[in-house]
Design a protein around this motif. Structure first.
Motif, PDB file in Angstrom:
ATOM      1  N   VAL A  82       1.699  24.126  41.797  1.00 16.09           N
ATOM      2  CA  VAL A  82       1.564  22.915  40.993  1.00 16.09           C
ATOM      3  C   VAL A  82       2.915  22.540  40.415  1.00 16.09           C
ATOM      4  CG1 VAL A  82       0.305  21.813  39.105  1.00 16.09           C
ATOM      5  CG2 VAL A  82      -0.739  23.718  40.352  1.00 16.09           C
ATOM      6  N   GLY A  83       3.265  21.266  40.537  1.00 18.88           N
ATOM      7  CA  GLY A  83       4.542  20.802  40.003  1.00 18.88           C
ATOM      8  C   GLY A  83       4.473  19.348  39.589  1.00 18.88           C
ATOM      9  N   THR A  84       3.565  19.008  38.687  1.00 17.41           N
ATOM     10  CA  THR A  84       3.500  17.628  38.214  1.00 17.41           C
ATOM     11  C   THR A  84       4.179  17.542  36.850  1.00 17.41           C
ATOM     12  OG1 THR A  84       1.482  17.635  36.868  1.00 17.41           O
ATOM     13  CG2 THR A  84       1.197  17.513  39.268  1.00 17.41           C
ATOM     14  N   ASN A  85       4.401  16.329  36.378  1.00 15.71           N
ATOM     15  CA  ASN A  85       4.962  16.164  35.034  1.00 15.71           C
ATOM     16  C   ASN A  85       3.856  15.888  34.015  1.00 15.71           C
ATOM     17  OD1 ASN A  85       4.278  13.596  35.748  1.00 15.71           O
ATOM     18  ND2 ASN A  85       6.320  12.722  35.563  1.00 15.71           N
ATOM     19  N   ASP A  86       2.620  16.189  34.387  1.00 16.84           N
ATOM     20  CA  ASP A  86       1.472  15.989  33.511  1.00 16.84           C
ATOM     21  C   ASP A  86       0.874  17.356  33.164  1.00 16.84           C
ATOM     22  OD1 ASP A  86      -1.131  15.546  32.470  1.00 16.84           O
ATOM     23  OD2 ASP A  86      -1.284  13.632  33.544  1.00 16.84           O
ATOM     24  N   LYS A  87       1.105  17.809  31.937  1.00 13.46           N
ATOM     25  CA  LYS A  87       0.653  19.138  31.526  1.00 13.46           C
ATOM     26  C   LYS A  87      -0.866  19.292  31.606  1.00 13.46           C
ATOM     27  CE  LYS A  87       4.551  20.190  28.473  1.00 13.46           C
ATOM     28  NZ  LYS A  87       5.209  21.079  29.367  1.00 13.46           N
TER      29      LYS A  87
END
Length: 188
Positions: A82-87
């Protein structure tokens, strides 16, 4: 204390899901496919960088899905990165993976990771994985660069020669190991 158990997985025998189509998703997909070009990878994200489409052209087993994450994307997956900018999305993927007993790595969030991705030195068939226990990926990257520079390119020839010798040795496992240890003593 670093209690991680290092393993090398046969990524070409797994189906990996990458959640996130930005820079981190690109970095993870590039690393995975750079080490295992025949890996089956699905990447899902509402927005996908152009470089990922270029990567998919070079790797037919990389499927890009331009959609928001949904737990249905975990069906038939063996490993998740996982590598999104949404925690909130990152945390939801981690929770969903835990419920399904799927190993997950959440970039830059060690507490949510079942495993860490290492920095890898490659010289032919030799791979050396470097871990800092999630403390400093930058240090691992710099150390990898140092090792790549100092390890000779002739290592592949050495490995091929040792394989040929091992295949010609007679005796049981212990006898073969003793002979290989004797031969490789010069490497100290």
């Amino acid at each position: 204390m670093n209690t991680l158990f290092p393993i090398f997985v046969k990524a070409n025998q797994l189906h990996t899901l990458i959640v996130g189509g930005g820079y981190v998703g690109l970095e993870k997909a590039t690393a995975l496919l750079g080490n295992s070009p025949d890996a089956r990878v699905t990447l899902v994200a509402p927005e996908i960088r152009a470089e990922l489409y270029e990567l998919a052209e070079q790797h037919p087993l990389l499927e890009l899905v331009k959609q928001p994450y949904h737990s249905l994307y975990l069906n038939d997956k063996d490993l998740v990165i996982v590598g999104t900018n949404d925690k909130d999305v990152n945390r939801q993927v981690q929770v969903d993976c835990k419920a399904r007993r799927i190993l997950v790595n959440v970039a830059d969030t060690p507490d949510l990771c079942d495993f860490y991705l290492s920095s890898v030195v490659k010289k032919g068939d030799l791979k050396i994985a470097i871990s800092t226990n999630g403390k400093s990926p930058t240090f691992a990257k710099r150390f990898r660069e140092v090792l790549e520079e100092i390890l000779p390119d002739s290592l592949q020839e050495t490995l091929d020669n040792l394989t040929a010798i091992r295949n010609q040795l007679k005796g049981d496992f212990v006898q073969k190991m003793e002979k290989l240890n004797e031969i490789t003593k010069v490497l100290k």
